[in-house]
Design a protein around this motif. Structure first.
Motif, PDB file in Angstrom:
ATOM      1  N   LEU A  89      35.211  -5.683  30.226  1.00 23.42           N
ATOM      2  CA  LEU A  89      35.648  -6.342  29.000  1.00 23.42           C
ATOM      3  C   LEU A  89      36.399  -7.602  29.411  1.00 23.42           C
ATOM      4  O   LEU A  89      37.398  -7.518  30.148  1.00 23.42           O
ATOM      5  N   ARG A  99      34.742 -16.298  22.364  1.00 24.81           N
ATOM      6  CA  ARG A  99      34.189 -15.337  23.326  1.00 24.81           C
ATOM      7  C   ARG A  99      33.790 -15.970  24.652  1.00 24.81           C
ATOM      8  O   ARG A  99      33.725 -15.295  25.662  1.00 24.81           O
ATOM      9  N   LEU A 124      31.248  -7.345  27.937  1.00 25.96           N
ATOM     10  CA  LEU A 124      31.569  -7.579  26.530  1.00 25.96           C
ATOM     11  C   LEU A 124      32.631  -8.660  26.473  1.00 25.96           C
ATOM     12  O   LEU A 124      33.670  -8.557  27.127  1.00 25.96           O
ATOM     13  N   ARG A 125      32.351  -9.718  25.726  1.00 27.36           N
ATOM     14  CA  ARG A 125      33.329 -10.787  25.517  1.00 27.36           C
ATOM     15  C   ARG A 125      33.403 -11.049  24.018  1.00 27.36           C
ATOM     16  O   ARG A 125      32.392 -11.017  23.333  1.00 27.36           O
ATOM     17  N   TYR A 126      34.601 -11.308  23.510  1.00 24.55           N
ATOM     18  CA  TYR A 126      34.780 -11.355  22.062  1.00 24.55           C
ATOM     19  C   TYR A 126      35.603 -12.555  21.613  1.00 24.55           C
ATOM     20  O   TYR A 126      36.386 -13.116  22.379  1.00 24.55           O
ATOM     21  N   ALA A 150      41.815  -5.588  22.201  1.00 25.63           N
ATOM     22  CA  ALA A 150      41.193  -5.332  23.510  1.00 25.63           C
ATOM     23  C   ALA A 150      40.890  -3.846  23.669  1.00 25.63           C
ATOM     24  O   ALA A 150      39.813  -3.467  24.158  1.00 25.63           O
ATOM     25  N   GLY A 153      37.821  -2.904  22.007  1.00 23.38           N
ATOM     26  CA  GLY A 153      36.670  -3.294  22.812  1.00 23.38           C
ATOM     27  C   GLY A 153      36.329  -2.260  23.861  1.00 23.38           C
ATOM     28  O   GLY A 153      35.158  -1.953  24.108  1.00 23.38           O
ATOM     29  N   ILE A 154      37.361  -1.684  24.487  1.00 24.47           N
ATOM     30  CA  ILE A 154      37.145  -0.616  25.458  1.00 24.47           C
ATOM     31  C   ILE A 154      36.505   0.591  24.776  1.00 24.47           C
ATOM     32  O   ILE A 154      35.556   1.186  25.288  1.00 24.47           O
ATOM     33  N   LEU A 157      32.855   0.013  24.168  1.00 26.88           N
ATOM     34  CA  LEU A 157      32.031   0.131  25.371  1.00 26.88           C
ATOM     35  C   LEU A 157      31.774   1.583  25.799  1.00 26.88           C
ATOM     36  O   LEU A 157      30.802   1.864  26.465  1.00 26.88           O
TER      37      LEU A 157
END
Length: 158
Positions: A89, A99, A124-126, A150, A153-154, A157
């Protein structure tokens, strides 16, 4: 020509793309030529020369605690999005970051994601909340809010 009690400098513009600066300080002359080349800035960035992203997909995930939707790009080494890959991430730092962590025409996270994907990692980039296609209020968010984004995001994933 301009005078300062410690230095004298003269600036001239030879054309739209070049500036010359002569600086005299403590009896030493310094000649500085500044060139601007839009071709170099626009065409010669790494992300325009060799990006080989195998598979990227725009995705959205949710920070349910804050009721924020984060827009992101998921890149995987092959076109099999269902296969499990080790994942990274990319978390943007300070400021209103997109992102790709775009700055001065350079997309740092895009280049990093390409490299990591070519090494066999999913990335993954946001967009930070309130930036790009992500919802939420960037200016009202705290450091803890960004950490929750963040963490979401984890969780995505997993």
């Amino acid at each position: 020509m301009s005078y300062n009690k410690n230095a004298v400098y003269l600036c001239s513009i030879s054309d739209a793309c070049a500036k010359s600066l002569s600086l005299i300080q403590k009896n030493q002359l310094f000649l500085i030529n500044l060139l601007y080349c839009s071709f170099f800035l626009e065409q010669c960035r790494v992300q325009f020369l060799g990006i080989t992203m195998h598979y990227s997909q725009e995705v959205m995930y949710h920070n349910t605690r804050a009721h924020v939707t984060l827009s992101a790009t998921l890149s995987v080494p092959k076109s099999d999005i269902l296969k499990k890959y080790p994942a990274v991430l990319l978390v943007p730092g300070y400021g209103m970051s997109d992102r790709d962590l775009t700055g001065m025409g350079h997309k740092r996270f895009l280049v990093l994601a390409d490299y990591l994907t070519n090494q066999g990692l999913a990335v993954l980039r946001y967009d930070k909340r309130g930036v790009g296609k992500s919802t939420g209020d960037f200016f009202a968010a705290t450091t803890a809010d960004f950490a929750d984004d963040a963490y979401a995001g984890i969780e995505y994933l997993k």
